[in-house]
Design an enzyme around this catalytic site. Structure first.
Site, mmCIF file in Angstrom:
data_model
loop_
_atom_site.group_PDB
_atom_site.id
_atom_site.type_symbol
_atom_site.label_atom_id
_atom_site.label_comp_id
_atom_site.label_asym_id
_atom_site.label_seq_id
_atom_site.Cartn_x
_atom_site.Cartn_y
_atom_site.Cartn_z
ATOM 1 C CD GLU A 104 8.871 -51.758 -6.142
ATOM 2 O OE1 GLU A 104 8.605 -52.796 -6.743
ATOM 3 O OE2 GLU A 104 7.744 -50.881 -6.097
ATOM 4 C CG HIS A 150 0.240 -49.730 1.872
ATOM 5 N ND1 HIS A 150 -0.696 -50.460 1.445
ATOM 6 C CD2 HIS A 150 0.890 -49.092 0.824
ATOM 7 C CE1 HIS A 150 -0.817 -50.418 0.387
ATOM 8 N NE2 HIS A 150 -0.144 -49.424 -0.392
HETATM 9 C C1 LIG Z 1 5.592 -53.657 -5.633
HETATM 10 C C2 LIG Z 1 4.656 -52.425 -5.447
HETATM 11 N N1 LIG Z 1 5.357 -51.406 -5.591
HETATM 12 C C3 LIG Z 1 4.595 -50.063 -5.452
HETATM 13 C C4 LIG Z 1 3.241 -50.142 -5.131
HETATM 14 C C5 LIG Z 1 2.621 -48.818 -4.934
HETATM 15 N N2 LIG Z 1 1.725 -48.389 -5.999
HETATM 16 C C6 LIG Z 1 0.299 -49.011 -5.856
HETATM 17 S S1 LIG Z 1 -0.625 -48.681 -7.210
HETATM 18 C C7 LIG Z 1 0.685 -47.991 -8.045
HETATM 19 C C8 LIG Z 1 0.732 -47.279 -9.444
HETATM 20 C C9 LIG Z 1 0.116 -48.491 -10.389
HETATM 21 O O1 LIG Z 1 -0.337 -48.133 -11.605
HETATM 22 P P1 LIG Z 1 -0.783 -49.115 -12.733
HETATM 23 O O2 LIG Z 1 -0.281 -50.465 -12.523
HETATM 24 O O3 LIG Z 1 -0.667 -48.244 -13.939
HETATM 25 O O4 LIG Z 1 -2.286 -49.150 -12.232
HETATM 26 P P2 LIG Z 1 -3.465 -48.155 -12.131
HETATM 27 O O5 LIG Z 1 -3.395 -47.854 -10.611
HETATM 28 O O6 LIG Z 1 -3.186 -46.926 -12.797
HETATM 29 O O7 LIG Z 1 -4.680 -49.007 -12.149
HETATM 30 C C10 LIG Z 1 2.023 -47.966 -7.199
HETATM 31 C C11 LIG Z 1 3.095 -47.500 -7.410
HETATM 32 C C12 LIG Z 1 2.810 -51.500 -5.054
HETATM 33 N N3 LIG Z 1 1.462 -51.380 -4.687
HETATM 34 N N4 LIG Z 1 3.278 -52.595 -5.346
#
Ligand SMILES: Cc1ncc(C[n+]2csc(CCOP(=O)(O)OP(=O)(O)O)c2C)c(N)n1
Ligand SMILES: [Mg+2]
Lengths: 337, 433
Positions: free
Chosen positions: A60, A129
């Site tokens: 962000e 959330h």
């Molecule tokens: C600071 C923040 N921004 C956005 C999110 C929303 N969000 C939750 S999981 C995710 C994707 C994460 O992907 P990755 O790091 O590759 O982990 P994976 O889910 O593939 O295990 C997002 C965008 C969040 N939890 N925290």
């Protein structure tokens, strides 16, 4: 006129602006190909091209930094922060950079960025959330803070925000995306046929900085924004008190005129918001009403807000202001002498 | 002038085109990266070019620059036929291997049951680690009980292995009165102090620098303990990832930092997470070792984790590990991956399935049979279903009982301040009306 839910209205607003103005671009986490986790940008990349509507890395702070740079260069970026709870990694870029750029450069530099972000609770989102962080931003001179409560306003306010030369934080109460929530999660009617769901396809603007009287009344003034507009309306109906309901729509700058006119008429005032109470934006509203309407007030101004705790998961509907709490406050405001 | 200055070897095989294009009359355009496959495309995954035995296993206290090839290559132990090969073979006994297999299967059955419960409306939300079980389980077996771990939300296995009762994990997801976190967090945000597993937070990446700080505290007190943290390929874009690495490189505390590269962050392919080569290669610029490992190869994950933990425990400082894997399931129950990736991508992932691969290895050793696996799976399915029933005796998601509303105010502070006391009284009166 077509009937739209709030997501469709936001999408339509983005679509109209992408079409009208080549400098508008839309980006954020999962925003491009997929169309956003709430589907607000669905189909926009396909229609407008992948350099106009695109995916970003999950950062962000980075999203906001590039948005400011693009804005400085004359584009009109509309970044999405996936959840308002995740705006904090961008806090420095927003509050120190974006909000102060015009001032620190003596008006030479600006960045017309519109930050869209879903906020608020009621979807079983737990601590991270569900938050309503508007007060962190109303405390920051240089920003506009906007929060619509229905599809028509969402589109009109979004277009006004994108066209504004100052930065805007555009909160979208996600509980309202699919229908007006009146406090009962089991019972949310879809937007079709509800007031505010008739949305023109094309370009129109809803003025920033202007509140709207949702319901006229004479016994008390209820001031709310976002999801709480609908809960408050239901509470007023339930209480059978002839209260006037104001939807602020823009928190910063605030439409004081509409508030003053109403409280001078009713002599009683209640402020409702979902965010925690202490230092919430309600405190500002209460202070202003007190300053401007002291001699008209018949009873103390009351606040019905989220409790001063983090946002819980299983007890979220005990956390969020309920119709019961609002109706109780109304009765007290009216009965007390 | 050539069009592309950025055509890089994709360590997963093939080249990764990062072409910077021009307009018809030769002016620049904005480069927008794309995912290699989207719905309707034929997924093209080359087999891993790296073979087990390709990479040396340096002494855990070796100078970091001996690890250059490990940051760019891929540590593997199990070959395509399920045989353990090369210096990284941790040479585990059959009992330990069977334990690993059983924990991975337990994790999978646990996930399966919870996902089913969510579909039935008995959980508000759920998320599984299907295809990534080796990562949580091997780590759970390697780190010592006194080590402090900051797992990500896709590592159910690590909680099970370290002894968190499954019923408590389920109670947490339901948010009932058996939930340690008192119904406050969304499901799958486990935490278990007794097992030195720090409560998971939703804002991604935040716990990377926290693990570095915890490790600094350990070194400060001269303790032979280790801290470890995990985050995803997508999350490695966050500033906190870099803060973690940078502070680790400055103070050299006993920390192991892990990137679980499962190719996707919701709909965002790792091509959009970074334009760099491997995630592990970033360690080099911070002057600490980086190792890339096949995350679906239980033996390789075990061996590399053990190497890094030993290095940290013996004052060798931090390591960054990239675990190469594939997110076989949806991001979560709120997600529909068929909208953004081909359905058969998971099946074509060259790393295969970690459970099938370890089972095959055990069979090659004559230490496992199809019949044993079937019996085990039948038993696990029953046990997990029974455990869920037991969890619901502490309250169901639909009807509770939950903690009373006044408990909202517990744990905001150590002692309830005056203004919260007033609000608690208010909520008590409301309950009586
Ligand atoms: C600071 C923040 N921004 C956005 C999110 C929303 N969000 C939750 S999981 C995710 C994707 C994460 O992907 P990755 O790091 O590759 O982990 P994976 O889910 O593939 O295990 C997002 C965008 C969040 N939890 N925290
Ligand atoms: Mg990922």
């Amino acid at each position: 006129m077509p009937s739209m839910n709030m997501i469709q209205a936001v999408r339509s607003g983005l679509d109209v602006m992408l079409e009208r103005d080549q400098s508008v671009c839309v980006f954020g986490e999962d925003v491009g190909y997929f169309g956003g986790v709430f589907r607000a940008t669905e189909g926009l990349q396909k229609k407008h091209g992948k350099h106009r509507v695109f995916d970003t890395p999950l950062a962000e702070g980075g999203i906001m930094g590039i948005a400011i740079g693009m804005g400085i260069e004359g584009l009109r970026p509309v970044p999405e922060i996936q959840f308002a709870d995740y705006i904090f990694p961008a806090f420095d870029q927003i509050t120190n950079e974006l909000a102060k750029l015009r001032y620190r450069s003596g008006g030479e530099w600006t960045a017309p960025v519109t930050i869209r972000t879903p906020c608020g609770g009621g979807i079983h989102g737990g601590l991270f959330h569900s938050q309503s962080p508007e007060a962190y931003f109303t405390h920051t001179p240089g920003l506009f803070v906007v929060i619509p409560s229905n599809p028509y306003d969402a589109k009109g306010l979004l277009i006004s925000s994108i066209e504004l030369n100052d930065p805007v934080i555009f909160f979208e109460p996600k509980r309202l995306y699919r229908g007006p929530f009146e406090g009962d999660p089991q019972n949310v009617a879809p937007w079709n046929d509800q007031p505010g769901a008739e949305v023109p396809d094309g370009y129109y603007k809803t003025p920033l900085g202007k509140a709207v009287v949702v319901r006229e009344g004479s016994a008390a003034t209820v001031i709310a924004w976002g999801t709480m507009v609908h809960v408050a309306r239901a509470a007023i109906v339930e209480s059978q008190i002839d209260a006037e309901l104001i939807d602020l729509r823009t928190l910063l700058p605030l439409d004081l005129e509409t508030i003053i006119a109403s409280v001078r008429k009713t002599g009683r005032c209640i402020v409702v918001h979902e965010a925690t109470r202490t230092s919430g934006f309600g405190a500002e509203v209460v202070a202003l009403v007190q300053e401007h309407c002291f001699w008209n007030l018949e009873t103390p101004i009351r606040r019905i807000t989220g409790w001063d705790t983090p946002f819980p998961h299983t007890l979220e509907f005990e956390y969020m202001p309920t119709r019961q709490r609002i109706a109780d406050a109304l009765r007290k405001a009216v009965d007390e002498e | 002038m050539a069009d592309s200055q950025y055509r890089v070897e994709d360590p997963q095989g093939g080249t990764r085109d990062r072409m910077v294009t021009r307009t018809a009359d030769g002016r620049p355009t904005l480069h927008i990266p794309i995912a290699p496959h989207r719905p309707g495309d034929e997924p093209r995954y080359a087999r891993f070019t790296q073979q087990p035995g390709d990479l040396e296993r340096p002494d855990p206290l070796a100078n970091f620059d001996l690890l250059h090839d490990h940051a760019h290559g891929l540590v593997r132990v199990l070959d395509d036929d399920g045989n353990a090969i090369g210096p990284w073979d941790p040479k585990l006994g059959a009992t330990v291997l069977r334990d690993g297999l059983e924990w991975m299967l337990t994790t999978r059955h646990f996930d399966r049951r919870q996902m089913k419960m969510q579909r039935q409306g008995r959980l508000s939300f759920c998320l599984e680690c299907k295809g990534e079980e080796a990562i949580g389980v091997a780590a759970g077996m390697v780190y010592a009980p006194e080590d402090l771990l900051f797992p990500s939300y896709r590592m159910q296995g690590i909680f099970l292995v370290r002894g968190m009762p499954m019923v408590q994990m389920m109670c947490h997801c339901i948010g009932n009165r058996g939930d340690i976190s008192k119904g406050r967090q969304m499901p799958v945000h486990y935490g278990w102090k007794q097992g030195n597993l720090v409560s998971i937070s939703s804002p991604v990446g935040t716990q990377f620098p926290q693990a570095v700080g915890a490790a600094m505290a350990m070194a400060y007190r001269h303790e032979s303990r280790v801290a470890a943290a995990w985050l995803g390929d997508g999350t490695s874009s966050q500033g906190d990832f870099h803060h973690g690495l940078n502070f680790a490189s400055v103070y050299l505390p006993p920390v192991v930092l892990q990137v679980v590269n499962n190719q996707w962050a919701i709909s965002t392919h790792r091509n959009i997470a970074t334009g760099g080569k491997t995630f592990s290669a970033r360690a080099e610029s911070y002057g600490i070792p980086g190792i890339r490992v096949d995350g679906n190869d239980f033996l390789a994950v075990y061996a590399v984790t053990a190497w890094a933990a030993e290095r940290a425990r013996h004052n060798g400082g931090p390591t960054l590990i990239e675990l190469l894997t594939y997110r076989s399931g949806a991001h979560s129950t709120s997600d529909d991956p068929s909208r953004y990736r081909p359905d058969d991508e998971s099946r074509l992932w060259p790393g295969g399935d970690p459970i099938a691969r370890l089972a095959r290895h055990l069979k090659n050793l004559d230490e496992w049979s199809d019949e044993q696996q079937e019996n085990l799976e039948n038993r696990l399915e029953k046990e997990v279903a029974m455990t869920y029933k037991q969890a619901e005796t502490y309250g169901t998601f639909a009807s509770g009982p939950f903690d009373p509303p006044e408990t909202l105010f517990d744990d905001v502070y150590e002692r309830l301040p005056h203004h919260l006391e007033e609000q608690r009284d208010e909520i008590r009166i409301l309950g009586k009306n």
